[in-house]
Design an enzyme around this catalytic site. Sequence first.
Site, short mmCIF file in Angstrom:
data_model
loop_
_atom_site.label_atom_id
_atom_site.label_comp_id
_atom_site.label_asym_id
_atom_site.label_seq_id
_atom_site.Cartn_x
_atom_site.Cartn_y
_atom_site.Cartn_z
N ASP A 1 1.05 3.24 -3.25
CA ASP A 1 1.05 2.14 -2.30
C ASP A 1 -0.40 1.66 -2.12
OD1 ASP A 1 2.58 0.63 -0.23
OD2 ASP A 1 1.17 1.62 1.12
N GLU B 1 0.19 -0.66 -6.57
CA GLU B 1 -0.05 -2.03 -6.12
C GLU B 1 -1.55 -2.27 -6.29
OE1 GLU B 1 2.87 -3.23 -2.57
OE2 GLU B 1 1.54 -1.60 -2.05
#
Length: 639
Positions: free
Chosen positions: A327, A353
């Site tokens: 994340d 990400e």
Amino acid sequence: MMTLGTLTANAQTGNEMTYTPQATTFRLTTLGNTQAVTLRIYNEGIGGKAAKTIKMSPAKDKTSWHATVKGDLKGKFYTFEVKVNGKLYGETPGIWAKAVGVNGKRGAIIDMKSTNPAGWSTDKRPAIAAKDLIIYELHHRDFSAARNINLDPQLHIKRVSSNYPGKFMALTEEWAIGHLKELGVNAVHILPSFDYASVDETRLNTPQYNWGYDPVNYNVPEGGYSTDPTKPEVRINEFKQMVQALHRAGIKVILDVVYNHTFNIDGSNFQRTMPDYFYRKNADGSYSNGSGCGNETASEQPLMRQFMVESVKYWVDEYHIDGFRFDLMGVHDIETMNAIRKAVPADIFIYGEGWSAGSCAYPQEKLGMKAHIQQMPGIAAFSDEMRDGLRGPWDGDDKTAFLGAVAGNEESVKYGIVGAISHPQVDMKKVNYADVAWASQPTQMIAYVSCHDDMCLVDRLKASIPGISESELIRLDQLGQTAVLTSQGVPFLLSGEELLRNKKGVHNSYESPDSINQLNWNNRFKYPQVFNYYRGLISLRKHHPAFHMGDADLVRRHLEFLPSQENVVAYRLKNHAGGDEWNNIYVVLNGSRKECVIDVPQGRYTVVVNCGFVNEKGIDVMEGTQIRIPSQTALIMHD
Ligand code: CA
């Protein structure tokens, strides 16, 4: 920041509690200015008074503290409390608890070996290369909350009904495994499944929902997904049963990890162990918020880096995890991501990400951003260029792009098709967001059109194309996923898209009830053409290496784009690409609102994808020098 001196060399962060039936040893790594550490032993996982309170003994430099408690402490719980600069920071299970009581407030003393299900020692990670992965992103509760849905008796899976709705154990059930196998995905990416804060584990009988991006204990499975969070062994055992069942079905398990921030600062185990060490601060002393969640961890700090490396290794070793999705990887520094890559076996798939949610208190050029993927070999990032080139930009649900026949998105789609590598026929000046091709290899790009964030594909199409009919919706849904599943990147599907899932238009459903988030299983027979199309494309991809060559030079050599009109992307995979049995494969994605015509060499072609249907053996045969592709559909054929 504190000067840490020899702290790194001394640190044994992965080992705060060592149990034997004769005695339990505790060891906490701290800052050198720590004045005292109190160890408390409890009979309960929550509530009650300490049965024992022990002053821990410091090492000479006070960066580690020790205590040994005699007797068999199995079944007991523990906390640490540090005193720094005269301040008590509150009780914590430490940063390395491997088992905890309900809601993760106290560490649990258990015998880890007792948590292994039968046959665990022979459990193996399925051997699937990065180029061959097809990832399915799911939330436990979305996937298995639905009860008693009868499907068509003709189908392989006749009924969706879990004995463990919303639990790890649901993924051991025949219907669940059957659905995944029938669809053909070979990796399940589970949303945060470490212990997080936002679901109260003491009242699981009341409906609660959260995605879980609010970490508490990084090295313990979430209690809310276990059948009994009050028994510390249960969640560990059930998590392992889930992994084992998926592995037996040939499906990898990828963990969504959220090291970039914690639920809060004051209550966090990081802060309560080494105050202010693990978080980045701004020049004015305030906490930086690159995560958009109130704080941002400092992966460049030696012990934070070591923590992340050891934590990832721990999930691989103890739980047999196959991959990690980071994340907000853009909050972490490049050096840490590379250290993690190096520390785990080569078959562990790592992606993230490649952005942050706010500005970070660390030099931008050192962060794990998408633009720096070439400095992180063996690590992949999500392509928002492809996602937004297809569905429309992130900053407005009412905006569309290629799927809504908005011209100018062709190069972004092409960039996604090649897997974010440089390609002589992709004009980077016309690609959204990226100025230069950021991937060295196509396996460094995640190809997707939707994920848990933002609207799911159906909702986005409805929001961005007013008055869209159901048949148009299905056509565009299929067209979007054709781009994803024929991309040279690693395809990624949000769970339920194969069921034409909707979330009733909710953009951010992180805490929405089941009525929004649970999968629309009834659509399995209401819209069989959607499921069958997804399944067919997945099967086509698996059987044809041309669609996943896995090597940038091969892609540049064998993937050739063809001249086409606006809102059409057409390409040829030529000369047995990737060793494919098919000589030349033609793929045409027609996002325009009219039929398109593509010139091809005179030949006899077998059509395998056309107008929403897939058949690898051939739907039709086409002869001539031109292909006509109806609006809003994809065509694939080979000679
Ligand atoms: Ca929890």
